[in-house]
Motif scaffolding. Structure first.
Motif, PDB file in Angstrom:
ATOM      1  N   LEU A  47       5.735  54.831  26.157  1.00 12.58           N
ATOM      2  CA  LEU A  47       6.784  54.272  25.301  1.00 12.58           C
ATOM      3  C   LEU A  47       7.661  53.293  26.077  1.00 12.58           C
ATOM      4  CD1 LEU A  47       7.765  57.513  23.343  1.00 12.58           C
ATOM      5  CD2 LEU A  47       6.584  55.509  22.409  1.00 12.58           C
ATOM      6  N   ALA A  48       7.913  53.594  27.347  1.00 13.80           N
ATOM      7  CA  ALA A  48       8.700  52.682  28.182  1.00 13.80           C
ATOM      8  C   ALA A  48       7.990  51.341  28.328  1.00 13.80           C
ATOM      9  CB  ALA A  48       8.944  53.306  29.552  1.00 13.80           C
ATOM     10  N   GLU A  49       6.694  51.390  28.615  1.00 10.54           N
ATOM     11  CA  GLU A  49       5.939  50.145  28.775  1.00 10.54           C
ATOM     12  C   GLU A  49       5.861  49.379  27.458  1.00 10.54           C
ATOM     13  OE1 GLU A  49       1.541  48.563  30.262  1.00 10.54           O
ATOM     14  OE2 GLU A  49       2.131  50.648  30.662  1.00 10.54           O
ATOM     15  N   ALA A  50       5.668  50.106  26.363  1.00 14.49           N
ATOM     16  CA  ALA A  50       5.590  49.456  25.058  1.00 14.49           C
ATOM     17  C   ALA A  50       6.930  48.833  24.675  1.00 14.49           C
ATOM     18  CB  ALA A  50       5.153  50.462  24.000  1.00 14.49           C
ATOM     19  N   ALA A  51       8.020  49.530  24.973  1.00 15.78           N
ATOM     20  CA  ALA A  51       9.343  48.980  24.687  1.00 15.78           C
ATOM     21  C   ALA A  51       9.600  47.732  25.524  1.00 15.78           C
ATOM     22  CB  ALA A  51      10.415  50.030  24.955  1.00 15.78           C
ATOM     23  N   LEU A  52       9.145  47.748  26.765  1.00 17.28           N
ATOM     24  CA  LEU A  52       9.283  46.569  27.630  1.00 17.28           C
ATOM     25  C   LEU A  52       8.506  45.392  27.065  1.00 17.28           C
ATOM     26  CD1 LEU A  52      10.233  45.286  30.324  1.00 17.28           C
ATOM     27  CD2 LEU A  52       8.147  46.189  31.362  1.00 17.28           C
ATOM     28  N   ALA A  53       7.305  45.660  26.544  1.00 22.62           N
ATOM     29  CA  ALA A  53       6.488  44.592  25.954  1.00 22.62           C
ATOM     30  C   ALA A  53       7.154  44.020  24.715  1.00 22.62           C
ATOM     31  CB  ALA A  53       5.104  45.130  25.619  1.00 22.62           C
ATOM     32  N   GLY A  54       7.877  44.870  23.978  1.00 27.31           N
ATOM     33  CA  GLY A  54       8.699  44.388  22.879  1.00 27.31           C
ATOM     34  C   GLY A  54       8.011  44.163  21.549  1.00 27.31           C
ATOM     35  N   ASN A  55       6.724  44.479  21.436  1.00 26.14           N
ATOM     36  CA  ASN A  55       6.038  44.174  20.172  1.00 26.14           C
ATOM     37  C   ASN A  55       5.392  45.399  19.539  1.00 26.14           C
ATOM     38  OD1 ASN A  55       4.107  44.480  22.110  1.00 26.14           O
ATOM     39  ND2 ASN A  55       3.084  42.518  21.770  1.00 26.14           N
ATOM     40  N   PHE A  56       5.868  46.583  19.903  1.00 26.67           N
ATOM     41  CA  PHE A  56       5.287  47.804  19.347  1.00 26.67           C
ATOM     42  C   PHE A  56       6.288  48.584  18.486  1.00 26.67           C
ATOM     43  CE2 PHE A  56       2.409  47.018  22.909  1.00 26.67           C
ATOM     44  CZ  PHE A  56       1.164  47.256  22.318  1.00 26.67           C
ATOM     45  N   GLY A  57       7.480  48.031  18.278  1.00 31.30           N
ATOM     46  CA  GLY A  57       8.454  48.672  17.422  1.00 31.30           C
ATOM     47  C   GLY A  57       8.951  50.004  17.934  1.00 31.30           C
ATOM     48  N   VAL A  58       9.092  50.148  19.248  1.00 32.86           N
ATOM     49  CA  VAL A  58       9.504  51.417  19.839  1.00 32.86           C
ATOM     50  C   VAL A  58      11.008  51.609  19.669  1.00 32.86           C
ATOM     51  CG1 VAL A  58       9.671  52.739  21.982  1.00 32.86           C
ATOM     52  CG2 VAL A  58       7.639  51.378  21.504  1.00 32.86           C
ATOM     53  N   ALA A  59      11.397  52.782  19.183  1.00 32.38           N
ATOM     54  CA  ALA A  59      12.814  53.128  19.112  1.00 32.38           C
ATOM     55  C   ALA A  59      13.307  53.486  20.508  1.00 32.38           C
ATOM     56  CB  ALA A  59      13.023  54.295  18.161  1.00 32.38           C
ATOM     57  N   GLY A  60      14.469  52.978  20.888  1.00 34.17           N
ATOM     58  CA  GLY A  60      14.998  53.244  22.218  1.00 34.17           C
ATOM     59  C   GLY A  60      14.575  52.157  23.193  1.00 34.17           C
ATOM     60  N   THR A  61      15.272  52.092  24.319  1.00 33.03           N
ATOM     61  CA  THR A  61      15.003  51.058  25.310  1.00 33.03           C
ATOM     62  C   THR A  61      13.933  51.507  26.301  1.00 33.03           C
ATOM     63  OG1 THR A  61      16.636  51.871  26.900  1.00 33.03           O
ATOM     64  CG2 THR A  61      17.419  50.366  25.163  1.00 33.03           C
ATOM     65  N   ALA A  62      13.409  50.528  27.018  1.00 27.69           N
ATOM     66  CA  ALA A  62      12.417  50.839  28.042  1.00 27.69           C
ATOM     67  C   ALA A  62      13.012  51.759  29.103  1.00 27.69           C
ATOM     68  CB  ALA A  62      11.905  49.546  28.681  1.00 27.69           C
TER      69      ALA A  62
END
Length: 558
Positions: free
Chosen positions: A404-419
């Motif tokens: 989830l951290a990596e996905a949030a960093l990528a910014g295009n997976f709609g992850v809730a919360g920050t990396a």
């Protein structure tokens, strides 16, 4: 009674027996030992334990993957060519396909019985194993595999894209089935050695695997989209029901009662303790640099410690932060080249003779080559049949948070919360898993604030995430797949690496069957591999340095 009458009576009796038994012939002809007649509950226990075991063995202490990811090195010539030097040969996949055949029994029974719980579990296991096979080898027998009954003895090797598509489709279906179970859908809790028949936890496992594989193929987003898989939507859909604590981990403990259910290093599987397996200097140095208490769960102090503060040799009892006691001989350090740390790892890829004598300094004594006292051993718990902190981690909550951290960093997976929030949770979950948050004198916030741990202090955020994921993934195969995909952590080979400055990136196919039908399929799969500068001239692309589709065109990991 004359002979004719005797024959007639015998014939009538025989005919009567045949006529009265005719309706039961089908029952008589059933083989009670046939696999089709075995209860799915019985088969499930075998499938789960064997699946978890083959997964564990890939990254376990002393394995090739543990060597490649620089968790371990070996200090004698036993397996040094494979572990320290990356001299990898052909790898059998028979056990994986044997498990898959048994898993198919569960699936077929579930379809017959209309049991969606068993069907979802078998789909999850199938996706995990086929996903693992294609991760390891590249193109594999998939769509035509497991069909020997219908005459398909030499299945084609499906392109890797098609396998990953199938993996995600299976997990998607498993999630759908597990979301709508009814009272008739049940699994015996004692047979389900993973989740005790808890459908909610199976659903989390299936969705967590979906996250793993969405990230695994993220560099092939366009190709996956063309094949009908929208990775971003798939990720968002799965992320709503994944692991949320360590209690959700897909974990199986070793029982320690026989070789099959015991850890690899215990006496039931290894009559001679594996002292030749050492923690690597790369890994030890990283954990020492940040005062990471996990090191003390996974390694033990040297038996002989060089120390410039002592004037004469003295034995002392040393306790780690978890209360484990060790007797350490403190010896005056007279050479500036020796490592004076309490924990000393073996450098990567040393020639065998140098590895056996590493850090002896001025000590001219002769030691068992496996037991150089100036290098740490991996912790004694890895030489036991069972231990609370040595278990099979098929997938963990910590891994999910790092994903989830990596996905949030990528910014295009709609992850809730920050990396950073997910990164921090991943570290905390890993520490909690080995009960390190409560270690004597350990303050998590101070630990996290260090420049070598802090997310904010990192120059390259992705590298920081993957470095901590690598630590949390101690002795698992997933760190190899992550390194291969991203190039992180930035690992270097040693002086005797067989192919120079590169780590291997795939398993070679099993020794080819010489049947012409098999060779056609095998050769087609090899033709789809990409050569690299690390494959010696004239050698096949079926090589540990041949690039599978997943890595082609990505410039990763090298």
């Amino acid at each position: 009674m004359n002979a004719a009458k005797t024959i007639l009576i015998t014939l009538i009796a025989t005919l009567g027996l045949v006529m009265t038994s005719c309706e039961n012939l089908n029952e008589v002809n059933k083989n009670p030992n046939a696999a089709e007649e075995v209860s799915s509950n019985y088969v499930l226990t075998y499938v789960l334990t064997r699946s978890a075991r083959v997964y564990y063995n890939l990254g376990a202490e002393g394995s090739k993957i543990a060597g490649a990811m620089q968790y371990n090195q070996v200090g004698t010539d036993l397996d040094a060519a494979a572990v320290n030097q990356y001299g990898w040969g052909q790898e059998s996949w028979n056990e994986y396909y044997d498990i898959l055949r048994n898993n198919k029994i569960i699936y077929d029974n579930a379809v017959r019985d209309n049991n969606n719980f068993f069907k979802a579990v078998s789909l999850t296991i199938r996706a995990s194993l086929f996903g693992l096979l294609t991760d390891l080898y590249g193109d594999i027998p998939y769509s035509e595999a497991l069909n020997a009954k219908t005459g398909t003895f030499f299945p084609k090797y499906d392109p890797q894209l098609d396998v990953y598509k199938g993996v995600l489709k299976d997990l998607q279906e498993a999630n759908t089935l597990l979301s709508a179970l009814t009272a008739k859908d049940a699994i015996n809790a004692t047979s389900d050695v993973l989740y005790k028949g808890d459908a909610a936890k199976w659903k989390k496992f299936a969705n967590s695997l979906r996250l793993r594989y969405c990230l695994r193929v993220s560099s092939k987003k366009a190709e996956m989209s063309a094949a009908g898989i929208n990775l971003e939507e798939e990720f968002k859909n799965a992320a709503s029901a994944v692991f949320t604590s360590n209690a959700d981990d897909a974990l199986i403990n070793f029982l320690g009662t026989n070789g099959e259910n015991s850890a690899l290093g215990g006496l039931l599987n290894s009559p001679s303790p594996k002292y030749f397996i050492k923690p690597s200097r790369t890994f030890v140095s990283k954990l020492l640099s940040t005062g990471d208490p996990r090191l003390e769960r996974w390694a033990q102090p040297v038996l002989n410690k060089w120390d410039s503060r002592v004037k004469k040799t003295v034995d002392s009892t040393v306790k780690n932060r978890f209360g484990d006691s060790f007797t350490v001989k403190f010896i005056p350090a007279t050479a500036s080249s020796v490592d004076t740390s309490l924990y000393v790892g073996l450098p990567i890829g040393l020639p065998v003779v140098q590895a056996m004598a590493y850090n002896k300094g001025t000590d001219a004594a002769t030691y068992n080559p496996e037991r150089n006292p100036y290098i740490s051993f991996i912790h004694d718990r890895y030489r036991k049949n069972t231990d609370p902190y040595v278990n099979i981690n098929w997938m963990t909550y910590a891994e999910v948070e790092f994903i989830l951290a990596e996905a949030a960093l990528a910014g295009n997976f709609g992850v809730a919360g920050t990396a950073e929030e997910h990164y921090k949770k991943g570290i905390k979950a890993s520490l909690e898993k080995v009960a390190a948050l409560g270690a004597t004198g350990f303050d998590f916030e101070k630990f996290y604030a260090q420049p070598g741990v802090s997310y904010a202090a990192a120059t390259t955020k992705l590298e920081r995430i993957l470095e901590q994921k690598w630590i949390a993934g101690w002795l698992t195969v997933q760190s190899w797949f992550d390194w291969r995909r991203t190039g992180y952590p930035n690992l270097k080979t040693g002086p005797v690496a067989q192919s120079g400055a590169a780590l291997p990136i795939r398993f070679m196919y099993p020794t080819p069957n010489l049947d012409p039908s098999y060779l056609v399929n095998y050769n087609q799969a090899v033709s789809r591999l990409e050569t690299s500068a690390y494959i010696p001239a004239g050698q096949s692309k079926d090589h540990p340095y041949g690039k599978m589709w997943l890595l082609q065109g990505t410039s990763k990991p090298w």
